[in-house]
Write a protein that holds these residues in place. Structure first.
Motif, PDB file in Angstrom:
ATOM      1  N   VAL A   1      14.092  11.681  -7.220  1.00 53.85           N
ATOM      2  CA  VAL A   1      11.841  12.149  -7.333  1.00 53.85           C
ATOM      3  C   VAL A   1      12.162  11.616  -9.176  1.00 53.85           C
ATOM      4  O   VAL A   1      10.975  10.828  -9.365  1.00 53.85           O
ATOM      5  CB  VAL A   1      12.006  13.238  -7.299  1.00 53.85           C
ATOM      6  N   GLY A   2      12.755  11.595 -10.139  1.00 56.58           N
ATOM      7  CA  GLY A   2      13.476  11.436 -10.926  1.00 56.58           C
ATOM      8  C   GLY A   2      12.980   9.670 -10.802  1.00 56.58           C
ATOM      9  O   GLY A   2      12.451   9.683 -12.278  1.00 56.58           O
ATOM     10  N   PHE A   3      14.057   9.443 -10.009  1.00 54.51           N
ATOM     11  CA  PHE A   3      13.763   7.816 -10.537  1.00 54.51           C
ATOM     12  C   PHE A   3      12.961   6.884 -10.003  1.00 54.51           C
ATOM     13  O   PHE A   3      11.897   6.223 -10.833  1.00 54.51           O
ATOM     14  CB  PHE A   3      14.987   7.088  -9.142  1.00 54.51           C
ATOM     15  N   ARG A   4      12.564   7.939  -8.573  1.00 52.30           N
ATOM     16  CA  ARG A   4      10.682   6.966  -8.866  1.00 52.30           C
ATOM     17  C   ARG A   4       9.741   7.475  -9.271  1.00 52.30           C
ATOM     18  O   ARG A   4       8.351   6.738  -9.791  1.00 52.30           O
ATOM     19  CB  ARG A   4      10.189   8.107  -7.252  1.00 52.30           C
ATOM     20  N   ALA A   5      10.197   8.415  -9.961  1.00 58.07           N
ATOM     21  CA  ALA A   5       8.849   9.191 -11.636  1.00 58.07           C
ATOM     22  C   ALA A   5       9.362   8.263 -13.020  1.00 58.07           C
ATOM     23  O   ALA A   5       8.681   7.904 -13.965  1.00 58.07           O
ATOM     24  CB  ALA A   5       8.462   9.869 -11.887  1.00 58.07           C
ATOM     25  N   GLY A   6      10.252   7.079 -12.929  1.00 57.47           N
ATOM     26  CA  GLY A   6      10.350   6.732 -14.008  1.00 57.47           C
ATOM     27  C   GLY A   6      11.280   6.682 -14.748  1.00 57.47           C
ATOM     28  O   GLY A   6      11.864   6.945 -15.971  1.00 57.47           O
TER      29      GLY A   6
ATOM     30  N   VAL B   1       6.121  10.313   3.069  1.00 56.71           N
ATOM     31  CA  VAL B   1       6.541  11.711   3.278  1.00 56.71           C
ATOM     32  C   VAL B   1       6.681  11.586   1.261  1.00 56.71           C
ATOM     33  O   VAL B   1       6.052  12.615   0.623  1.00 56.71           O
ATOM     34  CB  VAL B   1       7.186  12.633   3.596  1.00 56.71           C
ATOM     35  N   GLN B   2       7.499  11.167   0.914  1.00 54.86           N
ATOM     36  CA  GLN B   2       8.234  10.841  -0.139  1.00 54.86           C
ATOM     37  C   GLN B   2       7.380  10.468  -0.917  1.00 54.86           C
ATOM     38  O   GLN B   2       6.695  10.786  -2.114  1.00 54.86           O
ATOM     39  CB  GLN B   2       9.598   9.860  -0.090  1.00 54.86           C
ATOM     40  N   SER B   3       6.404   9.465  -0.917  1.00 52.32           N
ATOM     41  CA  SER B   3       5.417   8.399  -1.992  1.00 52.32           C
ATOM     42  C   SER B   3       4.336  10.332  -1.804  1.00 52.32           C
ATOM     43  O   SER B   3       3.937  10.163  -3.222  1.00 52.32           O
ATOM     44  CB  SER B   3       4.800   7.610  -0.726  1.00 52.32           C
ATOM     45  N   TRP B   4       4.221  11.074  -0.268  1.00 52.15           N
ATOM     46  CA  TRP B   4       3.459  11.650  -0.453  1.00 52.15           C
ATOM     47  C   TRP B   4       3.491  13.127  -1.638  1.00 52.15           C
ATOM     48  O   TRP B   4       2.694  13.616  -3.093  1.00 52.15           O
ATOM     49  CB  TRP B   4       2.671  12.533   0.938  1.00 52.15           C
TER      50      TRP B   4
ATOM     51  N   ILE C   1       6.604  14.476 -15.736  1.00 59.78           N
ATOM     52  CA  ILE C   1       5.914  13.041 -15.870  1.00 59.78           C
ATOM     53  C   ILE C   1       6.343  12.688 -17.124  1.00 59.78           C
ATOM     54  O   ILE C   1       6.936  13.144 -18.218  1.00 59.78           O
ATOM     55  CB  ILE C   1       4.603  14.475 -16.506  1.00 59.78           C
ATOM     56  N   ARG C   2       6.364  10.786 -17.031  1.00 56.96           N
ATOM     57  CA  ARG C   2       7.412   9.676 -18.197  1.00 56.96           C
ATOM     58  C   ARG C   2       5.672   9.883 -18.974  1.00 56.96           C
ATOM     59  O   ARG C   2       5.218   9.121 -18.715  1.00 56.96           O
ATOM     60  CB  ARG C   2       7.376   9.053 -16.991  1.00 56.96           C
ATOM     61  N   VAL C   3       6.587  10.198 -20.765  1.00 57.13           N
ATOM     62  CA  VAL C   3       5.886   9.569 -21.229  1.00 57.13           C
ATOM     63  C   VAL C   3       7.233   9.068 -22.264  1.00 57.13           C
ATOM     64  O   VAL C   3       8.688   9.304 -22.175  1.00 57.13           O
ATOM     65  CB  VAL C   3       5.643  10.788 -22.208  1.00 57.13           C
ATOM     66  N   GLY C   4       6.879   8.292 -22.312  1.00 56.00           N
ATOM     67  CA  GLY C   4       8.342   6.694 -22.879  1.00 56.00           C
ATOM     68  C   GLY C   4       9.198   7.805 -24.493  1.00 56.00           C
ATOM     69  O   GLY C   4       9.932   7.215 -24.139  1.00 56.00           O
ATOM     70  N   PHE C   5       8.335   7.976 -25.623  1.00 58.95           N
ATOM     71  CA  PHE C   5       8.526   9.049 -26.540  1.00 58.95           C
ATOM     72  C   PHE C   5       9.676   9.875 -26.634  1.00 58.95           C
ATOM     73  O   PHE C   5      10.878  10.184 -26.817  1.00 58.95           O
ATOM     74  CB  PHE C   5       7.429   8.329 -27.646  1.00 58.95           C
ATOM     75  N   MET C   6       9.238  10.712 -25.287  1.00 59.08           N
ATOM     76  CA  MET C   6       9.724  11.813 -24.402  1.00 59.08           C
ATOM     77  C   MET C   6      11.489  11.170 -23.794  1.00 59.08           C
ATOM     78  O   MET C   6      11.986  12.288 -24.002  1.00 59.08           O
ATOM     79  CB  MET C   6       8.905  12.600 -23.668  1.00 59.08           C
TER      80      MET C   6
ATOM     81  N   LYS D   1       0.617  -1.274  -0.040  1.00 62.28           N
ATOM     82  CA  LYS D   1       0.407  -0.075  -0.265  1.00 62.28           C
ATOM     83  C   LYS D   1       0.816   1.869   0.114  1.00 62.28           C
ATOM     84  O   LYS D   1       2.163   1.400   0.141  1.00 62.28           O
ATOM     85  CB  LYS D   1      -1.252   0.141   1.098  1.00 62.28           C
ATOM     86  N   THR D   2       0.261   2.254  -1.046  1.00 64.65           N
ATOM     87  CA  THR D   2       1.161   3.467  -1.009  1.00 64.65           C
ATOM     88  C   THR D   2       0.124   4.769  -1.229  1.00 64.65           C
ATOM     89  O   THR D   2      -0.544   4.592  -1.969  1.00 64.65           O
ATOM     90  CB  THR D   2       2.420   3.613  -1.641  1.00 64.65           C
ATOM     91  N   VAL D   3       0.584   5.191  -0.426  1.00 62.81           N
ATOM     92  CA  VAL D   3       0.094   6.962  -1.113  1.00 62.81           C
ATOM     93  C   VAL D   3       0.039   7.674  -2.326  1.00 62.81           C
ATOM     94  O   VAL D   3      -0.617   8.918  -2.640  1.00 62.81           O
ATOM     95  CB  VAL D   3       0.087   7.853  -0.026  1.00 62.81           C
ATOM     96  N   TYR D   4       1.055   7.247  -3.122  1.00 63.00           N
ATOM     97  CA  TYR D   4       2.035   7.854  -4.511  1.00 63.00           C
ATOM     98  C   TYR D   4       1.006   6.686  -4.936  1.00 63.00           C
ATOM     99  O   TYR D   4       0.956   5.320  -6.059  1.00 63.00           O
ATOM    100  CB  TYR D   4       2.955   7.269  -4.217  1.00 63.00           C
ATOM    101  N   GLN D   5      -0.352   7.486  -5.699  1.00 67.26           N
ATOM    102  CA  GLN D   5      -0.795   7.148  -6.738  1.00 67.26           C
ATOM    103  C   GLN D   5      -1.833   7.614  -7.834  1.00 67.26           C
ATOM    104  O   GLN D   5      -1.440   9.017  -8.081  1.00 67.26           O
ATOM    105  CB  GLN D   5      -2.176   6.542  -5.879  1.00 67.26           C
ATOM    106  N   LYS D   6      -1.443   7.036  -8.932  1.00 71.33           N
ATOM    107  CA  LYS D   6      -1.840   7.675 -10.166  1.00 71.33           C
ATOM    108  C   LYS D   6      -2.588   8.778 -10.576  1.00 71.33           C
ATOM    109  O   LYS D   6      -2.565   9.697 -10.807  1.00 71.33           O
ATOM    110  CB  LYS D   6      -1.163   7.165 -11.178  1.00 71.33           C
ATOM    111  N   GLY D   7      -3.691   8.154 -10.043  1.00 66.77           N
ATOM    112  CA  GLY D   7      -5.246   8.906  -9.550  1.00 66.77           C
ATOM    113  C   GLY D   7      -5.392  10.433  -8.752  1.00 66.77           C
ATOM    114  O   GLY D   7      -5.434  10.808  -9.186  1.00 66.77           O
TER     115      GLY D   7
END
Length: 765
Positions: free
Chosen positions: A317-322, A230-233, A244-249, A165-171
């Motif tokens: 932050v970048g690593f967690r965002a992929g 705190v990191q996840s929030w 924001i990670r977008v594959g082609f970008m 469970k995590t508070v880091y949700q894309k929604g």
């Protein structure tokens, strides 16, 4: 035990709120997918580690592949630590356990363990039930392997625990982004429909909400070792800074860096041989090597060599965002540029749609008339507003790029965008200050030109509409506040304590300033923004605690991490609800301006356009400004000569329309102390001075309706109580003796007395 009870209570409250969402899971479990050494020269390393504990059936399943350099019999000491509190210890003798016979004794070489281990029910009682429900569990299992002959530790491994469970949700990120964007869109639409008061309030609250999201994201970008929750929030709000990670970008960013002489990072593509460690809080020196690993299930080849990489701050932050660390700057820059282009194209398309709709009869001819007539000026103002919104993002990323130097071309881009955006905003802010000062000189009121001229309002209004008229200058302190935070975030990534202390000082100074000045347009908006400043200051205090500057116990840090997430969740939810309600009301209501009280600076009487003069009072205001006698004409406020002394003598307003005479010293040339003349036609008595009925002229009204304009020595007089830009006329009654009046009133009202406009703008203090 008392502190443990407080921790359980705090965790229970947060878990109750968050487990109502899709975070909740029917199956309770605790798992770990990484095993890292926690001491130097550890004699055991793992190439595969997959452990899961399910309390419902009381079993522990594990699959471990590792390499050992230990020889002889050993004893394993197991410790379970949650939020800095060690609540379970147990010693395990491999020689006494049938499932661990292959470790008795241990020999150098490959070790493969794939088995299940059953726990007694007494063990379950020692694990708090909250451990299965609280998101982003801050727990580790640490195993010391001690030699039985020397009783010295020959190896130490540490497994990070997760309950899924995590508070880091894309929604969460999508919901906050949609509501903030919707509010900005609603403010633009309501402004185009002529509801200027509503548009100003919705836009001010939307910008403040967006700023709060960016402040949350900035907390996550600090290099302070934050608790996992705190990191996840804070990760939920990194979209507000363009991460924001977008594959082609990502592919384009990697290609661009290679083509400009840079060396792209390959951290995400080499997780099979790299253990990524994200620091969360300081521990003793011997245990600082590894703190926590964030990655998916890693299966390393038995013969593959493993390396360790520590990420913190912006890279974390970048690593967690992929996002690869070398692509962070280009990702933020690309989203900012893309947003600017999309908005510009959308405004142009909307202009075309409006013209088509009017020609086709879908709209009335006066629908969005102001926007259609001056859409280029409106577009410039919108682009300036986007630059202001993106300024925190580009400040941090551009300045940080100067420390990374991913490639020469990226450094040039960083310098160009930072300098150009900073200069554009500072120049615009100084332009507003010059316009406001001219307005004060000419009309004793900064709101007059700032709000009566559509060019100034549409182009520069993003800098001052959220503030009261006399606080037009406050955008400069706001820009300094943003720049100071960006400097410490970008340049102090290797000094977390300095970052924390600096943010406390900056947030405290800003909070004190806004509490004293209260610069926003009305009481509600001041409360809204001061509340955000107060929460930002409290967050900075928590960040200082997380930096371990007070050397507090780990349990205190864990509890404060849960509290941080709890009150920020509540506050962010309240802000979102308030902004959403105001946005819906602005669209659904026929006249949303009735929800807000008129501004004390009387800006509403200046903003009215020619197409909105629907009432007698609006017509009176237009007549006083001269709008009814001359066609609509904008004034070029970019030309500094337009405010020269010669133009002031011509007595025109910022829209090129003749203005009522002003009582300022600069406009008394030629009058030599005579009272100013009123531009209001005496044949149209809007406001009789005798207090009689207001539906018609007085019975003594003279036939000479233009007598007051013939000369200064005629019988028409003026109300000595009026000394603003549009003095109220006193009509010539037969019984009125002008000579006696002039003797009793040796001069009209002194220049320093406050007119109604001056009182509304705060000049009566």
């Amino acid at each position: 035990m008392k502190s443990l009870s407080i921790f359980r209570l705090s965790s229970l409250v947060l878990a109750t709120l968050l487990t109502l969402s899709p975070l909740a899971s029917a199956v309770r479990f605790i798992e770990s997918n990484s095993l890292n050494p926690c001491q130097e020269n550890s004699g055991f390393t793992a190439t595969l580690f997959d452990v899961i504990f399910t309390p419902d059936n009381g079993s522990l399943a594990y699959n471990i592949n590792g390499v050992s350099s230990i020889t002889g019999n050993v004893i394993a000491e197991l410790q379970v630590i949650a939020y800095g509190y060690t609540f379970f210890k147990q010693r395990v003798d491999p020689c006494a356990n049938a499932d661990l016979k292959q470790l008795c004794p241990m020999n150098p070489g490959q070790i493969v363990i794939n088995s299940n281990f059953d726990f007694s029910p007494d063990l379950f009682k020692q694990i708090p039930a909250i451990a299965y429900g609280v998101p982003d569990l801050d727990g580790v299992v640490r195993i010391y392997i001690n030699s039985t002959s020397t009783n010295a530790s020959v190896a130490c491994v540490e497994a990070e625990l997760s309950n899924g469970k995590t508070v880091y949700q894309k929604g969460v990120g999508w919901a906050t982004a949609v509501i903030a964007g919707l509010a900005l869109l609603v403010s633009a639409v309501t402004s185009g429909l002529g509801h200027s008061n509503t548009a100003a309030h919705v836009a001010a609250n939307a910008l403040s909400l967006f700023g709060f999201f960016q402040a949350q994201a900035i907390i996550g970008m600090t290099s302070v070792e934050l608790p996992p929750i705190v990191q996840s929030w804070t990760q939920n709000f990194q979209w507000s800074l363009g991460l924001i990670r977008v594959g082609f970008m990502q592919d384009i960013a990697t290609w661009y860096q290679r083509s400009t002489g840079g060396t792209p990072s390959t951290l995400l593509s080499t997780l099979a041989t790299t253990s990524v460690e994200v620091q969360k809080r300081s521990l003793p020196v011997a245990e600082k090597l590894i703190i926590r690993a964030y990655h998916e299930l890693i299966k390393r080849a038995n013969s593959a060599a493993t390396t360790t990489t520590v990420v913190r701050g912006i890279k974390r932050v970048g690593f967690r965002a992929g996002i690869e660390s070398t692509n962070i700057f280009l990702t933020g820059l690309a989203f900012f540029v893309a947003f600017v282009v999309v908005v510009a194209v959308s405004v142009a398309l909307f202009k075309g749609f409006c013209e088509l709709a009017v020609k086709a009869g879908w709209f009335k001819g006066d629908k969005f008339q102001d926007f259609r007539n001056g859409w280029r000026i409106v577009l410039k103002g919108i682009l300036f507003r986007i630059v202001l919104i993106g300024f925190p993002q580009m400040c941090i990323l551009c300045l940080w790029e100067l420390t990374q130097r991913d490639s020469a071309a990226e450094v040039v881009l960083a310098l160009f965008y930072f300098i150009s955006m900073a200069l554009a905003l500072v120049w615009a802010a100084l332009k507003v200050i010059r316009i406001a000062k001219r307005s004060v000189t000419m009309h004793k009121n900064p709101a007059y030109i700032l709000y009566s001229d559509p060019t100034a309002l549409n182009k520069w209004g993003f800098l001052y509409v959220q503030f009261r008229a006399t606080a037009y200058y406050f955008i400069l302190p706001v820009l300094c506040y943003i720049l100071l935070k960006a400097l410490f975030i970008a340049f102090a990534q290797t000094a977390p304590t300095i970052q924390a202390i600096a943010l406390v000082i900056v947030e405290a100074g800003f909070l004190i300033a806004v509490c004293i000045l209260r610069p926003w347009m009305d009481k509600k908006t001041n409360v809204f923004n001061i509340s955000i400043a107060a929460i930002n200051f409290v967050n900075a205090i928590f960040l200082l605690v997380f930096s371990n500057v007070f050397n507090q116990p780990g349990l205190a840090t864990g509890i404060m991490g849960v509290i941080f997430a709890l009150y920020n969740v509540i506050f962010a939810t309240l802000l979102l609800i308030m902004v959403l309600i105001s946005s819906v009301y602005a669209i659904a209501s026929k006249n949303p301006d009735t929800r807000y009280q008129p501004m004390r600076d009387d800006r509403g009487s200046f903003i009215k356009s020619q197409s909105q003069l629907n009432t007698e009072l609006d017509a009176l205001g237009a007549t006083a400004r001269g709008d009814m006698r001359m066609p609509y004409k904008t004034r070029d406020l970019d030309d500094d000569d337009s405010f020269s002394s010669a133009s002031v003598g011509k007595h025109h307003d910022a829209a090129g329309v003749p203005l009522p005479p002003s009582t300022s010293a600069s406009n008394k040339v030629g009058l030599q102390g005579e009272p100013p003349r009123s531009p209001i036609d005496s044949s149209t008595p809007f406001i009789p001075s005798d207090g009689g009925p207001r539906h018609g002229p007085p019975s003594q009204y003279t036939n000479d309706s233009r007598g007051m304009y013939n000369s200064y020595n005629n019988s028409a007089t003026f109300d000595p109580r009026s000394n603003n830009g549009s003095p109220a006329p006193r009509y010539d009654y037969q019984s009125y003796n002008r000579s006696e009046s002039m003797q009793s009133n040796t001069g009209y009202r002194p220049q320093n007395n406050a007119s109604p406009w001056q009182r509304g703008a705060g000049y009566d203090h």
